[in-house]
Design a protein around this motif. Structure first.
Motif, short mmCIF file in Angstrom:
data_model
loop_
_atom_site.label_atom_id
_atom_site.label_comp_id
_atom_site.label_asym_id
_atom_site.label_seq_id
_atom_site.Cartn_x
_atom_site.Cartn_y
_atom_site.Cartn_z
N TRP A 36 0.85 -1.18 0.00
CA TRP A 36 0.00 0.00 0.00
C TRP A 36 0.89 1.24 0.00
CZ3 TRP A 36 -5.16 -0.12 -0.66
CH2 TRP A 36 -5.81 -1.33 -0.45
N TYR A 37 0.56 2.16 -0.87
CA TYR A 37 1.21 3.46 -0.94
C TYR A 37 0.15 4.53 -0.71
CZ TYR A 37 5.29 1.22 -3.11
OH TYR A 37 6.38 0.43 -3.36
N ARG A 38 0.60 5.73 -0.41
CA ARG A 38 -0.36 6.83 -0.28
C ARG A 38 0.25 8.11 -0.82
NH1 ARG A 38 -0.51 7.46 6.35
NH2 ARG A 38 1.57 8.39 6.61
N LYS A 43 2.22 16.25 -2.15
CA LYS A 43 3.32 15.41 -1.67
C LYS A 43 3.57 14.25 -2.63
CE LYS A 43 2.88 16.44 3.25
NZ LYS A 43 2.81 15.85 4.62
N GLN A 44 4.75 13.67 -2.50
CA GLN A 44 5.07 12.51 -3.33
C GLN A 44 4.40 11.25 -2.77
OE1 GLN A 44 9.40 12.32 -3.48
NE2 GLN A 44 9.39 13.38 -5.44
N ARG A 45 4.19 10.30 -3.67
CA ARG A 45 3.65 9.02 -3.24
C ARG A 45 4.70 8.34 -2.36
NH1 ARG A 45 0.67 5.23 -7.60
NH2 ARG A 45 -0.27 7.29 -7.94
N GLU A 46 4.22 7.74 -1.25
CA GLU A 46 5.13 7.09 -0.31
C GLU A 46 4.63 5.70 0.04
OE1 GLU A 46 5.34 9.16 3.42
OE2 GLU A 46 3.19 9.01 3.80
N LEU A 47 5.58 4.83 0.36
CA LEU A 47 5.23 3.48 0.78
C LEU A 47 4.67 3.52 2.19
CD1 LEU A 47 5.33 0.36 0.42
CD2 LEU A 47 7.62 0.46 1.43
N ALA A 91 -5.06 10.89 2.70
CA ALA A 91 -4.38 10.73 1.41
C ALA A 91 -5.20 9.81 0.52
CB ALA A 91 -2.99 10.13 1.61
N VAL A 92 -4.78 9.72 -0.74
CA VAL A 92 -5.28 8.66 -1.61
C VAL A 92 -4.36 7.47 -1.41
CG1 VAL A 92 -5.79 7.94 -3.95
CG2 VAL A 92 -6.21 10.32 -3.25
N TYR A 93 -4.95 6.32 -1.12
CA TYR A 93 -4.20 5.10 -0.88
C TYR A 93 -4.26 4.21 -2.13
CZ TYR A 93 -3.52 6.23 4.01
OH TYR A 93 -3.12 6.83 5.18
N TYR A 94 -3.09 3.77 -2.57
CA TYR A 94 -2.97 2.95 -3.77
C TYR A 94 -2.43 1.57 -3.41
CZ TYR A 94 -3.31 7.38 -6.30
OH TYR A 94 -3.72 8.59 -6.79
N HIS A 109 1.85 -3.59 -10.80
CA HIS A 109 0.53 -3.14 -11.20
C HIS A 109 -0.05 -2.30 -10.08
CE1 HIS A 109 -0.06 -5.69 -14.85
NE2 HIS A 109 0.93 -6.34 -14.27
N TRP A 110 -0.85 -1.31 -10.45
CA TRP A 110 -1.42 -0.38 -9.48
C TRP A 110 -2.94 -0.39 -9.52
CZ3 TRP A 110 1.53 2.38 -6.07
CH2 TRP A 110 2.91 2.43 -6.33
N GLY A 111 -3.53 -0.17 -8.37
CA GLY A 111 -4.97 0.05 -8.31
C GLY A 111 -5.27 1.51 -8.63
N GLN A 112 -6.57 1.82 -8.65
CA GLN A 112 -7.00 3.15 -9.04
C GLN A 112 -6.94 4.15 -7.89
OE1 GLN A 112 -9.00 0.73 -8.21
NE2 GLN A 112 -10.60 1.60 -6.91
N GLY A 113 -6.78 3.67 -6.69
CA GLY A 113 -6.70 4.54 -5.52
C GLY A 113 -8.02 4.67 -4.80
N THR A 114 -7.94 4.82 -3.48
CA THR A 114 -9.13 5.03 -2.67
C THR A 114 -8.82 6.14 -1.66
OG1 THR A 114 -10.81 3.95 -1.29
CG2 THR A 114 -8.53 3.21 -0.99
N GLN A 115 -9.75 7.07 -1.52
CA GLN A 115 -9.53 8.23 -0.66
C GLN A 115 -9.77 7.87 0.80
OE1 GLN A 115 -8.62 11.59 -1.50
NE2 GLN A 115 -8.42 11.73 0.73
#
Length: 120
Positions: A36-38, A43-47, A91-94, A109-115
């Motif tokens: 999971w990243y956010r 801000k930058q995406r972070e693990l 954040a948006v979580y991916y 592969h990435w998901g679309q993200g969830t707020q």
């Protein structure tokens, strides 16, 4: 075609809990690490957390002791249990999965993200 579909985001008060789920679908030979990243605004995406196929986990310092990552290999699904949420967790979580498929070969592969929004 491979898809990662996330669910479980939403609005919660500080101190509350949420559980995110991410299911990988399609023709998949195997999945290595999942994570999971956010990304917060500006801000930058972070693990946030990751888990290997064998169950070894890794967490960002900011979420240790509050978040728990787990996976169900039979369902190609990864979960993120988030407790004691803070406004800074907003954040948006991916979801991310490193997997092998006949169409794409081996790769992320990435998901679309969830707020996720945490109110103070």
């Amino acid at each position: 075609q491979v898809q990662l579909v996330e669910s479980g985001g939403g609005l919660v008060q500080a101190g509350g809990s949420l559980r995110l789920s991410c299911a990988a679908s399609g023709i998949i030979f195997s999945i290595n690490a999942m994570g999971w990243y956010r990304q917060a605004p500006g801000k930058q995406r972070e693990l946030v957390a990751s888990i290997t196929s064998g169950g070894s986990t890794n967490y960002a310092d900011s979420v240790k002791g509050r978040f728990t990552i787990s996976r169900d290999n039979a369902k190609n699904t990864v979960y993120l249990q988030m407790n004691s949420l803070k406004p800074e967790d907003t954040a948006v979580y991916y979801c991310n999965a490193d997997l092998l498929s006949p169409h794409y070969g081996l790769g992320p592969h990435w998901g679309q993200g969830t707020q996720v929004t945490v109110s103070s």
